[in-house]
Design a protein around this motif. Structure first.
Motif, PDB file in Angstrom:
ATOM      1  N   ARG A 182       9.853   0.561  -8.256  1.00 20.56           N
ATOM      2  CA  ARG A 182       9.483   1.883  -8.749  1.00 20.56           C
ATOM      3  C   ARG A 182       8.048   1.834  -9.245  1.00 20.56           C
ATOM      4  NH1 ARG A 182      13.733   3.419 -12.310  1.00 20.56           N
ATOM      5  NH2 ARG A 182      14.661   4.355 -10.474  1.00 20.56           N
ATOM      6  N   VAL A 183       7.266   2.864  -8.947  1.00 19.49           N
ATOM      7  CA  VAL A 183       5.912   2.980  -9.475  1.00 19.49           C
ATOM      8  C   VAL A 183       6.024   3.321 -10.963  1.00 19.49           C
ATOM      9  CG1 VAL A 183       3.751   4.283  -9.371  1.00 19.49           C
ATOM     10  CG2 VAL A 183       4.954   3.724  -7.255  1.00 19.49           C
ATOM     11  N   VAL A 184       5.444   2.469 -11.819  1.00 19.98           N
ATOM     12  CA  VAL A 184       5.492   2.708 -13.262  1.00 19.98           C
ATOM     13  C   VAL A 184       4.128   3.102 -13.821  1.00 19.98           C
ATOM     14  CG1 VAL A 184       7.529   1.289 -13.693  1.00 19.98           C
ATOM     15  CG2 VAL A 184       5.272   0.232 -13.763  1.00 19.98           C
ATOM     16  N   GLU A 185       3.065   2.846 -13.077  1.00 24.22           N
ATOM     17  CA  GLU A 185       1.718   3.277 -13.431  1.00 24.22           C
ATOM     18  C   GLU A 185       0.987   3.607 -12.139  1.00 24.22           C
ATOM     19  OE1 GLU A 185      -0.695   0.893 -16.084  1.00 24.22           O
ATOM     20  OE2 GLU A 185       1.099   0.074 -17.005  1.00 24.22           O
ATOM     21  N   VAL A 186       0.075   4.591 -12.220  1.00 24.23           N
ATOM     22  CA  VAL A 186      -0.661   4.983 -11.022  1.00 24.23           C
ATOM     23  C   VAL A 186      -2.085   4.434 -11.027  1.00 24.23           C
ATOM     24  CG1 VAL A 186      -1.494   6.937  -9.665  1.00 24.23           C
ATOM     25  CG2 VAL A 186       0.757   7.031 -10.717  1.00 24.23           C
ATOM     26  N   TYR A 229       7.497  -1.955 -10.722  1.00 22.08           N
ATOM     27  CA  TYR A 229       8.499  -2.709 -11.449  1.00 22.08           C
ATOM     28  C   TYR A 229       9.820  -2.512 -10.712  1.00 22.08           C
ATOM     29  CZ  TYR A 229      10.663  -5.198 -15.274  1.00 22.08           C
ATOM     30  OH  TYR A 229      11.333  -6.142 -15.996  1.00 22.08           O
ATOM     31  N   TYR A 230      10.809  -3.297 -11.033  1.00 14.52           N
ATOM     32  CA  TYR A 230      12.104  -3.203 -10.366  1.00 14.52           C
ATOM     33  C   TYR A 230      12.672  -1.799 -10.536  1.00 14.52           C
ATOM     34  CZ  TYR A 230      11.612  -8.220 -10.750  1.00 14.52           C
ATOM     35  OH  TYR A 230      11.128  -9.490 -10.685  1.00 14.52           O
ATOM     36  N   ALA A 231      13.205  -1.227  -9.464  1.00 16.78           N
ATOM     37  CA  ALA A 231      13.778   0.110  -9.526  1.00 16.78           C
ATOM     38  C   ALA A 231      15.126   0.088 -10.243  1.00 16.78           C
ATOM     39  CB  ALA A 231      13.938   0.687  -8.131  1.00 16.78           C
ATOM     40  N   PHE A 232      15.842  -1.027 -10.145  1.00 13.12           N
ATOM     41  CA  PHE A 232      17.160  -1.129 -10.743  1.00 13.12           C
ATOM     42  C   PHE A 232      17.223  -2.368 -11.609  1.00 13.12           C
ATOM     43  CE2 PHE A 232      17.588   0.817  -6.549  1.00 13.12           C
ATOM     44  CZ  PHE A 232      18.109   2.040  -6.911  1.00 13.12           C
ATOM     45  N   ASP A 233      17.713  -2.212 -12.812  1.00  9.80           N
ATOM     46  CA  ASP A 233      17.933  -3.354 -13.696  1.00  9.80           C
ATOM     47  C   ASP A 233      19.166  -4.084 -13.173  1.00  9.80           C
ATOM     48  OD1 ASP A 233      18.515  -5.174 -15.689  1.00  9.80           O
ATOM     49  OD2 ASP A 233      18.255  -3.749 -17.326  1.00  9.80           O
ATOM     50  N   GLU A 278       0.843  -1.189   0.000  1.00  4.43           N
ATOM     51  CA  GLU A 278       0.000   0.000   0.000  1.00  4.43           C
ATOM     52  C   GLU A 278       0.881   1.243   0.000  1.00  4.43           C
ATOM     53  OE1 GLU A 278      -4.039  -1.436   2.215  1.00  4.43           O
ATOM     54  OE2 GLU A 278      -2.490  -0.501   3.439  1.00  4.43           O
ATOM     55  N   VAL A 279       0.517   2.197  -0.863  1.00  3.73           N
ATOM     56  CA  VAL A 279       1.295   3.424  -0.997  1.00  3.73           C
ATOM     57  C   VAL A 279       0.352   4.621  -0.904  1.00  3.73           C
ATOM     58  CG1 VAL A 279       2.847   4.723  -2.499  1.00  3.73           C
ATOM     59  CG2 VAL A 279       2.923   2.236  -2.521  1.00  3.73           C
ATOM     60  N   PRO A 280       0.621   5.570   0.001  1.00  5.31           N
ATOM     61  CA  PRO A 280      -0.211   6.772   0.059  1.00  5.31           C
ATOM     62  C   PRO A 280       0.186   7.750  -1.042  1.00  5.31           C
ATOM     63  CG  PRO A 280       1.434   6.836   1.793  1.00  5.31           C
ATOM     64  CD  PRO A 280       1.590   5.521   1.079  1.00  5.31           C
ATOM     65  N   ASN A 281      -0.777   8.226  -1.790  1.00  9.76           N
ATOM     66  CA  ASN A 281      -0.566   9.227  -2.839  1.00  9.76           C
ATOM     67  C   ASN A 281       0.608   8.891  -3.764  1.00  9.76           C
ATOM     68  OD1 ASN A 281      -2.670  10.851  -1.736  1.00  9.76           O
ATOM     69  ND2 ASN A 281      -1.244  11.552  -0.183  1.00  9.76           N
ATOM     70  N   PRO A 282       0.547   7.752  -4.463  1.00  7.15           N
ATOM     71  CA  PRO A 282       1.672   7.361  -5.321  1.00  7.15           C
ATOM     72  C   PRO A 282       1.797   8.262  -6.543  1.00  7.15           C
ATOM     73  CG  PRO A 282      -0.174   5.908  -5.689  1.00  7.15           C
ATOM     74  CD  PRO A 282      -0.561   6.815  -4.556  1.00  7.15           C
ATOM     75  N   TRP A 283       3.013   8.326  -7.093  1.00  8.81           N
ATOM     76  CA  TRP A 283       3.255   9.017  -8.352  1.00  8.81           C
ATOM     77  C   TRP A 283       4.278   8.208  -9.144  1.00  8.81           C
ATOM     78  CZ3 TRP A 283       5.150  10.809  -3.702  1.00  8.81           C
ATOM     79  CH2 TRP A 283       6.527  10.893  -3.571  1.00  8.81           C
ATOM     80  N   VAL A 284       4.253   8.348 -10.465  1.00  8.31           N
ATOM     81  CA  VAL A 284       5.179   7.618 -11.327  1.00  8.31           C
ATOM     82  C   VAL A 284       6.604   8.039 -10.979  1.00  8.31           C
ATOM     83  CG1 VAL A 284       5.947   7.293 -13.713  1.00  8.31           C
ATOM     84  CG2 VAL A 284       3.508   7.304 -13.183  1.00  8.31           C
ATOM     85  N   GLY A 285       7.458   7.056 -10.773  1.00 12.80           N
ATOM     86  CA  GLY A 285       8.846   7.297 -10.418  1.00 12.80           C
ATOM     87  C   GLY A 285       9.129   7.123  -8.934  1.00 12.80           C
ATOM     88  N   LEU A 286       8.089   7.090  -8.110  1.00 11.97           N
ATOM     89  CA  LEU A 286       8.272   6.891  -6.673  1.00 11.97           C
ATOM     90  C   LEU A 286       8.903   5.525  -6.430  1.00 11.97           C
ATOM     91  CD1 LEU A 286       7.680   7.663  -3.672  1.00 11.97           C
ATOM     92  CD2 LEU A 286       5.487   6.498  -3.972  1.00 11.97           C
ATOM     93  N   GLU A 287       9.917   5.467  -5.578  1.00 11.05           N
ATOM     94  CA  GLU A 287      10.537   4.201  -5.220  1.00 11.05           C
ATOM     95  C   GLU A 287      10.073   3.794  -3.823  1.00 11.05           C
ATOM     96  OE1 GLU A 287      14.767   4.390  -5.806  1.00 11.05           O
ATOM     97  OE2 GLU A 287      14.523   4.609  -7.972  1.00 11.05           O
ATOM     98  N   VAL A 288       9.695   2.523  -3.707  1.00 11.26           N
ATOM     99  CA  VAL A 288       9.249   1.968  -2.427  1.00 11.26           C
ATOM    100  C   VAL A 288       9.957   0.641  -2.200  1.00 11.26           C
ATOM    101  CG1 VAL A 288       6.986   3.064  -2.542  1.00 11.26           C
ATOM    102  CG2 VAL A 288       7.267   0.784  -3.461  1.00 11.26           C
ATOM    103  N   GLU A 289      10.034   0.234  -0.947  1.00 14.70           N
ATOM    104  CA  GLU A 289      10.630  -1.058  -0.611  1.00 14.70           C
ATOM    105  C   GLU A 289       9.522  -1.999  -0.190  1.00 14.70           C
ATOM    106  OE1 GLU A 289      13.688  -2.930   2.644  1.00 14.70           O
ATOM    107  OE2 GLU A 289      14.032  -0.893   1.951  1.00 14.70           O
ATOM    108  N   CYS A 290       9.531  -3.203  -0.741  1.00 10.91           N
ATOM    109  CA  CYS A 290       8.549  -4.209  -0.361  1.00 10.91           C
ATOM    110  C   CYS A 290       8.814  -4.613   1.085  1.00 10.91           C
ATOM    111  CB  CYS A 290       8.637  -5.423  -1.268  1.00 10.91           C
ATOM    112  SG  CYS A 290       7.525  -6.767  -0.759  1.00 10.91           S
TER     113      CYS A 290
END
Length: 60
Positions: A37-41, A47-51, A17-29
């Motif tokens: 990284r949030v890729v769609e809102v 999706y993975y933040a780092f390849d 769960e993420v409060p007020n997400p935006w594309v590009g936001l990085e979160v830790e599971c």
């Protein structure tokens, strides 16, 4: 007022769960620790933040 959006971790399927997400936001599971990284809102999608191929190798 915060809006909570939720989506599954692509690694372990834990619901994140993420409060007020935006594309590009990085979160830790909270379950597996993967940085995502949030890729769609709408709908929320991570999706993975780092390849893994782009990450530097640790110093030996």
């Amino acid at each position: 007022m915060e809006t909570l959006e939720a989506a599954q971790c692509p690694v372990c399927s834990e619901l994140i769960e993420v409060p007020n997400p935006w594309v590009g936001l990085e979160v830790e599971c909270p379950e597996c620790g993967e940085v995502l990284r949030v890729v769609e809102v709408h709908p929320l999608k991570f999706y993975y933040a780092f390849d893994p191929d782009d990450e530097p190798l640790p110093d030996e």
